[in-house]
Design a protein around this motif. Structure first.
Motif, PDB file in Angstrom:
ATOM      1  N   ALA A   3       0.830  -1.203   0.000  1.00 53.22           N
ATOM      2  CA  ALA A   3       0.000   0.000   0.000  1.00 53.22           C
ATOM      3  C   ALA A   3       0.864   1.252   0.000  1.00 53.22           C
ATOM      4  O   ALA A   3       0.602   2.207  -0.730  1.00 53.22           O
ATOM      5  CB  ALA A   3      -0.915  -0.009   1.220  1.00 53.22           C
ATOM      6  N   LEU A   4       1.942   1.216   0.797  1.00 52.18           N
ATOM      7  CA  LEU A   4       2.839   2.370   0.901  1.00 52.18           C
ATOM      8  C   LEU A   4       3.565   2.606  -0.419  1.00 52.18           C
ATOM      9  O   LEU A   4       3.709   3.746  -0.878  1.00 52.18           O
ATOM     10  CB  LEU A   4       3.835   2.130   2.039  1.00 52.18           C
ATOM     11  N   ASP A  71       6.092  14.007   4.036  1.00 50.84           N
ATOM     12  CA  ASP A  71       5.422  13.106   4.974  1.00 50.84           C
ATOM     13  C   ASP A  71       5.613  13.555   6.413  1.00 50.84           C
ATOM     14  O   ASP A  71       4.786  13.282   7.275  1.00 50.84           O
ATOM     15  CB  ASP A  71       5.966  11.682   4.822  1.00 50.84           C
ATOM     16  N   GLY A  75       2.368  14.992   8.976  1.00 55.48           N
ATOM     17  CA  GLY A  75       2.123  14.086  10.097  1.00 55.48           C
ATOM     18  C   GLY A  75       2.105  12.610   9.731  1.00 55.48           C
ATOM     19  O   GLY A  75       1.913  11.759  10.598  1.00 55.48           O
ATOM     20  N   THR A  76       2.306  12.288   8.444  1.00 51.67           N
ATOM     21  CA  THR A  76       2.260  10.879   8.031  1.00 51.67           C
ATOM     22  C   THR A  76       3.323  10.036   8.745  1.00 51.67           C
ATOM     23  O   THR A  76       3.057   8.897   9.122  1.00 51.67           O
ATOM     24  CB  THR A  76       2.467  10.777   6.509  1.00 51.67           C
ATOM     25  N   ASP A  78       4.605  10.398  11.754  1.00 50.66           N
ATOM     26  CA  ASP A  78       4.159  10.077  13.121  1.00 50.66           C
ATOM     27  C   ASP A  78       3.204   8.899  13.101  1.00 50.66           C
ATOM     28  O   ASP A  78       3.295   7.988  13.928  1.00 50.66           O
ATOM     29  CB  ASP A  78       3.421  11.275  13.731  1.00 50.66           C
ATOM     30  N   LEU A  79       2.265   8.947  12.148  1.00 47.24           N
ATOM     31  CA  LEU A  79       1.251   7.901  12.079  1.00 47.24           C
ATOM     32  C   LEU A  79       1.869   6.580  11.628  1.00 47.24           C
ATOM     33  O   LEU A  79       1.497   5.514  12.117  1.00 47.24           O
ATOM     34  CB  LEU A  79       0.124   8.316  11.129  1.00 47.24           C
ATOM     35  N   LEU A  80       2.852   6.663  10.704  1.00 44.96           N
ATOM     36  CA  LEU A  80       3.521   5.434  10.265  1.00 44.96           C
ATOM     37  C   LEU A  80       4.327   4.818  11.403  1.00 44.96           C
ATOM     38  O   LEU A  80       4.431   3.601  11.524  1.00 44.96           O
ATOM     39  CB  LEU A  80       4.465   5.724   9.090  1.00 44.96           C
ATOM     40  N   ALA A  81       4.887   5.694  12.266  1.00 48.96           N
ATOM     41  CA  ALA A  81       5.695   5.192  13.381  1.00 48.96           C
ATOM     42  C   ALA A  81       4.842   4.441  14.390  1.00 48.96           C
ATOM     43  O   ALA A  81       5.340   3.581  15.115  1.00 48.96           O
ATOM     44  CB  ALA A  81       6.433   6.349  14.054  1.00 48.96           C
ATOM     45  N   THR A  82       3.530   4.743  14.445  1.00 48.19           N
ATOM     46  CA  THR A  82       2.652   4.014  15.374  1.00 48.19           C
ATOM     47  C   THR A  82       1.915   2.868  14.665  1.00 48.19           C
ATOM     48  O   THR A  82       1.129   2.171  15.286  1.00 48.19           O
ATOM     49  CB  THR A  82       1.606   4.959  16.012  1.00 48.19           C
ATOM     50  N   ALA A  83       2.160   2.697  13.374  1.00 48.71           N
ATOM     51  CA  ALA A  83       1.498   1.637  12.599  1.00 48.71           C
ATOM     52  C   ALA A  83       2.206   0.298  12.836  1.00 48.71           C
ATOM     53  O   ALA A  83       3.331   0.266  13.335  1.00 48.71           O
ATOM     54  CB  ALA A  83       1.512   1.995  11.121  1.00 48.71           C
ATOM     55  N   PRO A  84       1.539  -0.809  12.481  1.00 47.07           N
ATOM     56  CA  PRO A  84       2.164  -2.121  12.709  1.00 47.07           C
ATOM     57  C   PRO A  84       3.422  -2.361  11.860  1.00 47.07           C
ATOM     58  O   PRO A  84       4.240  -3.212  12.205  1.00 47.07           O
ATOM     59  CB  PRO A  84       1.070  -3.126  12.334  1.00 47.07           C
ATOM     60  N   LEU A 217      11.829  12.272  15.198  1.00 42.83           N
ATOM     61  CA  LEU A 217      10.373  12.386  15.395  1.00 42.83           C
ATOM     62  C   LEU A 217      10.018  12.809  16.812  1.00 42.83           C
ATOM     63  O   LEU A 217       8.902  13.195  17.083  1.00 42.83           O
ATOM     64  CB  LEU A 217       9.693  11.039  15.096  1.00 42.83           C
TER      65      LEU A 217
ATOM     66  N   LEU B  51       5.922   7.617  20.682  1.00 42.54           N
ATOM     67  CA  LEU B  51       6.683   8.445  19.748  1.00 42.54           C
ATOM     68  C   LEU B  51       7.828   9.167  20.437  1.00 42.54           C
ATOM     69  O   LEU B  51       8.725   9.682  19.795  1.00 42.54           O
ATOM     70  CB  LEU B  51       5.762   9.476  19.092  1.00 42.54           C
ATOM     71  N   SER B  72      -2.002  17.294  12.809  1.00 46.15           N
ATOM     72  CA  SER B  72      -1.918  17.029  11.371  1.00 46.15           C
ATOM     73  C   SER B  72      -2.432  15.618  11.109  1.00 46.15           C
ATOM     74  O   SER B  72      -2.135  14.688  11.847  1.00 46.15           O
ATOM     75  CB  SER B  72      -0.483  17.183  10.895  1.00 46.15           C
ATOM     76  N   GLY B  74      -2.090  13.578   8.406  1.00 45.05           N
ATOM     77  CA  GLY B  74      -1.408  12.638   7.514  1.00 45.05           C
ATOM     78  C   GLY B  74      -2.158  12.409   6.223  1.00 45.05           C
ATOM     79  O   GLY B  74      -2.111  11.329   5.654  1.00 45.05           O
ATOM     80  N   LYS B  76      -2.965  13.233   2.185  1.00 45.90           N
ATOM     81  CA  LYS B  76      -2.278  13.713   0.992  1.00 45.90           C
ATOM     82  C   LYS B  76      -3.262  14.470   0.112  1.00 45.90           C
ATOM     83  O   LYS B  76      -4.303  13.935  -0.277  1.00 45.90           O
ATOM     84  CB  LYS B  76      -1.682  12.530   0.217  1.00 45.90           C
ATOM     85  N   PHE B  87      -5.519   3.626   2.029  1.00 48.19           N
ATOM     86  CA  PHE B  87      -4.092   3.483   2.327  1.00 48.19           C
ATOM     87  C   PHE B  87      -3.884   3.156   3.798  1.00 48.19           C
ATOM     88  O   PHE B  87      -3.215   2.182   4.145  1.00 48.19           O
ATOM     89  CB  PHE B  87      -3.343   4.762   1.952  1.00 48.19           C
ATOM     90  N   TRP B  88      -4.514   3.961   4.674  1.00 45.01           N
ATOM     91  CA  TRP B  88      -4.319   3.715   6.109  1.00 45.01           C
ATOM     92  C   TRP B  88      -4.940   2.399   6.536  1.00 45.01           C
ATOM     93  O   TRP B  88      -4.417   1.702   7.399  1.00 45.01           O
ATOM     94  CB  TRP B  88      -4.853   4.888   6.941  1.00 45.01           C
ATOM     95  N   GLU B  90      -5.101  -0.307   4.736  1.00 47.72           N
ATOM     96  CA  GLU B  90      -4.184  -1.374   4.333  1.00 47.72           C
ATOM     97  C   GLU B  90      -2.945  -1.430   5.216  1.00 47.72           C
ATOM     98  O   GLU B  90      -2.454  -2.506   5.548  1.00 47.72           O
ATOM     99  CB  GLU B  90      -3.754  -1.184   2.874  1.00 47.72           C
ATOM    100  N   PHE B  92      -2.818  -0.762   8.282  1.00 51.45           N
ATOM    101  CA  PHE B  92      -3.198  -1.400   9.539  1.00 51.45           C
ATOM    102  C   PHE B  92      -3.845  -2.769   9.325  1.00 51.45           C
ATOM    103  O   PHE B  92      -4.441  -3.328  10.234  1.00 51.45           O
ATOM    104  CB  PHE B  92      -4.142  -0.492  10.343  1.00 51.45           C
ATOM    105  N   ARG B 135      -7.678  -0.368  15.735  1.00 55.85           N
ATOM    106  CA  ARG B 135      -6.953  -0.388  17.014  1.00 55.85           C
ATOM    107  C   ARG B 135      -7.891  -0.028  18.160  1.00 55.85           C
ATOM    108  O   ARG B 135      -8.755   0.847  18.001  1.00 55.85           O
ATOM    109  CB  ARG B 135      -5.806   0.641  16.960  1.00 55.85           C
TER     110      ARG B 135
END
Lengths: 218, 206
Positions: A3-4, A71, A75-76, A78-84, A217, B51, B72, B74, B76, B87-88, B90, B92, B135
Motif C-alpha cells: 500500500a505504501l 510526509d 504528520g504521516t 508520526d502515524l507510520l511510526a505508530t502503525a504495525p 520524530l 513516539l 496534522s 497525515g 495527501k 491506504f491507512w 491497508e 493497519f 486499534r
C-alpha cells in the motif's frame, strides 16, 4: 508495504509530485555538455561515462529533500511510526519507491543521452548495467540523509553536504565500470565492487535511517 | 484489556514537563485530559503512543494497540478521500472503509481530492482514519479543532460507539464532548518542578 509503495508512486506521478524533476535535470545537464565542451567527438566520447554518471547522481540528489519532508510536515511519519509496519520496512519501501520514480527513469534515459555524448558502441551495455546496479544505492543512502535532516526547515543544503561524501564510492566504481566498458576493457572488478556497495547499503542503511528518524520524530 | 500508566515523567526539549502521572484506563472507558496550553498534554499523548521516550515510569498495555491522531492528519492533498482512507486501512491490515465514510458523513465526498476539502472536512477525514485502523486505544490530541457543532456531535457518537464495542479513548480537549463514559483528568497538579528539571536535564539529553 504494498500500500505504501503504491501510494508513494501514485503521489509522485500526480500533479506536483516531482516525478519528472530528476529526469528533466539529467536531460538538461547532458544536453548542455556538448555545447559547453565543444563538438570534439573524441573528447566527448572520452568523458561521456563520467558525465552521465555525475548527471544521474546529481539528478538523484535533487529529489531527496522531498523524500521524507512532505510526509513529516503532514504528520504521516508520526502515524507510520505508530502503525504495525516497522519503520525500517517503511523506509525501505520509500527508498524503493524513490528508486522506481527517480533512479529507474534515469537508467532508461541514459542510453538515449549517451548518443548525444557520442558514447562508444560497446559502452552502452556497461553504462546501463552500472547505473542499474548503482542507483539503488543512491536511493537508500539518500533515504538515510533525508531521515537525518527531516526536522530541519530548508534542510536541502545540509542534506547535500551529508549525502555527497557517502555517494562518492558509488560514483567512483560506477563511473569506472562505465569508463572501462566504453574503452573496451574488462569492467568486471569495478562492477563487482559496485554490486557490493549496493548490496551492503540496501541491507544496512534502512536500520540506520529508521534509528535517526526515530530520534528526529521526538 | 487495560492501559496502565505508572509514575510517568515526560520530557520536552530535554526538560521534564509533567512528573509522576499515573492513571488506569479500562475497556469501554474514556479519559479526557485537561490543562492550560503548554502544560504538556501533547507530550504526554506522544509519550504514551511511543513516539517519545519518557524520563521514567512506564506505560503498559499500549504496545501495537494505539491509534494516534494529532493536529496534522497525515492526509495527501493529491489523493482522493477513498484513496487516503484505503491506504491507512491497508497499512493497519484492514480492508473495509465504508463504515468510516458513513460515520463521518464522507460518502458524498469520497471521490474528491483531499486537497479540495474544507478544514472541517479534512479533520473529519482524519478522524475517520481512526475507524479504519481497527486499534482499540484511541489517543487523540485536540480532535475537535475546526469542527462545527454538528461534526463534534458526530465525533462524540463515533467515540461512544467505539467505547461500547470495547475500545478506549484518551483525549486532550478543551471543550465538553458530552461523552457519558468519560472521566476527566486535570494534568495541572503533575507539572514538574524546576529543581527536578535541573537535575535530570543532562541525563535527558543522553
Amino acid at each position: 508495504m504494498k500500500a505504501l509503495l503504491i501510494r508513494d508512486i501514485r503521489l509522485a506521478v500526480r500533479a506536483g509530485g516531482g516525478f519528472g524533476l530528476g529526469l528533466a535535470f539529467f536531460l538538461i545537464v547532458i544536453v548542455m555538455v556538448p555545447f559547453a565542451v565543444g563538438a570534439d567527438t573524441g573528447l566527448l566520447s572520452k568523458i561521456a561515462p563520467g558525465v552521465l554518471w555525475i548527471g544521474a547522481l546529481l539528478a538523484c540528489l535533487l529529489s531527496l529533500d522531498r523524500l521524507l519532508a512532505l510526509d513529516f510536515e503532514d504528520g504521516t511519519l508520526d502515524l507510520l511510526a505508530t502503525a504495525p509496519l516497522p519503520l525500517e520496512a517503511a523506509l525501505s519501501v520509500k527508498a524503493l519507491a524513490h528508486w522506481i520514480t527517480t533512479g529507474l527513469p534515469l537508467v532508461i534515459a541514459a542510453p538515449v543521452l549517451g548518443v548525444l555524448m557520442n558514447l562508444p558502441t560497446q559502452g552502452y551495455v556497461w553504462l546501463v548495467l552500472s547505473l542499474l546496479l548503482g542507483t539503488p544505492a543512491l536511493s537508500v543512502i539518500g533515504t538515510f540523509g533525508a531521515a537525518l535532516t527531516v526536522g530541519i526547515k530548508r534542510g536541502g543544503l545540509l542534506l547535500s553536504l551529508l549525502v555527497l561524501p557517502l555517494y562518492l564510492p558509488t560514483l567512483i566504481f560506477g563511473a569506472e565500470a562505465a569508463q572501462r566498458g566504453a574503452a573496451g576493457a574488462d569492467a568486471s572488478t569495478p562492477m563487482l565492487l559496485l554490486a557490493g556497495i549496493s548490496a551492503a547499503t540496501i541491507a544496512l542503511m534502512p536500520f540506520a535511517s529508521a534509528a535517526v528518524l526515530k530520534v528526529n520524530l521526538r | 484489556m487495560t492501559l496502565t500508566v505508572t509514575n510517568l515523567t515526560i520530557i520536552r526539549g530535554g526538560l521534564p514537563v509533567l512528573a509522576d502521572v499515573s492513571f488506569v484506563l479500562e475497556t469501554g472507558q474514556a479519559l479526557i485530559l485537561r490543562g492550560p496550553n503548554g502544560v504538556g498534554k501533547t507530550t504526554l499523548l506522544r509519550t504514551i503512543a511511543g513516539l517519545q521516550p519518557s524520563l521514567n515510569g512506564k506505560v503498559s498495555g499500549a504496545q501495537d494497540q494505539i491509534a494516534y491522531a494529532a493536529h496534522s492528519d497525515g492526509l495527501k492533498a493529491m489523493l482522493s478521500v477513498t484513496e487516503n482512507l484505503s491506504f491507512w486501512a491497508e497499512v493497519f491490515g484492514q480492508s473495509d472503509i465504508s463504515h468510516a465514510l458513513v460515520a463521518f458523513e464522507l460518502e458524498n465526498l469520497s471521490d474528491r481530492l483531499a486537497g479540495t476539502l474544507s478544514a472541517g472536512q479534512k479533520r473529519r477525514l482524519g478522524l475517520a482514519r481512526l475507524l479504519v485502523t481497527g486499534r482499540p486505544i484511541w489517543v487523540l490530541d485536540e480532535p475537535t479543532v475546526s469542527l462545527d457543532t454538528t461534526s463534534v456531535a458526530m465525533f462524540a457518537v463515533a467515540v461512544e460507539s467505539h467505547l461500547k464495542s470495547g475500545g478506549m479513548a484518551l483525549i486532550a480537549t478543551h471543550i465538553d464532548l458530552g461523552i457519558e463514559q468519560a472521566n476527566v483528568l486535570d494534568v495541572t497538579p503533575f507539572i514538574a518542578r524546576n529543581d527536578v528539571a535541573m537535575g535530570s536535564s543532562v541525563e535527558a539529553f543522553l
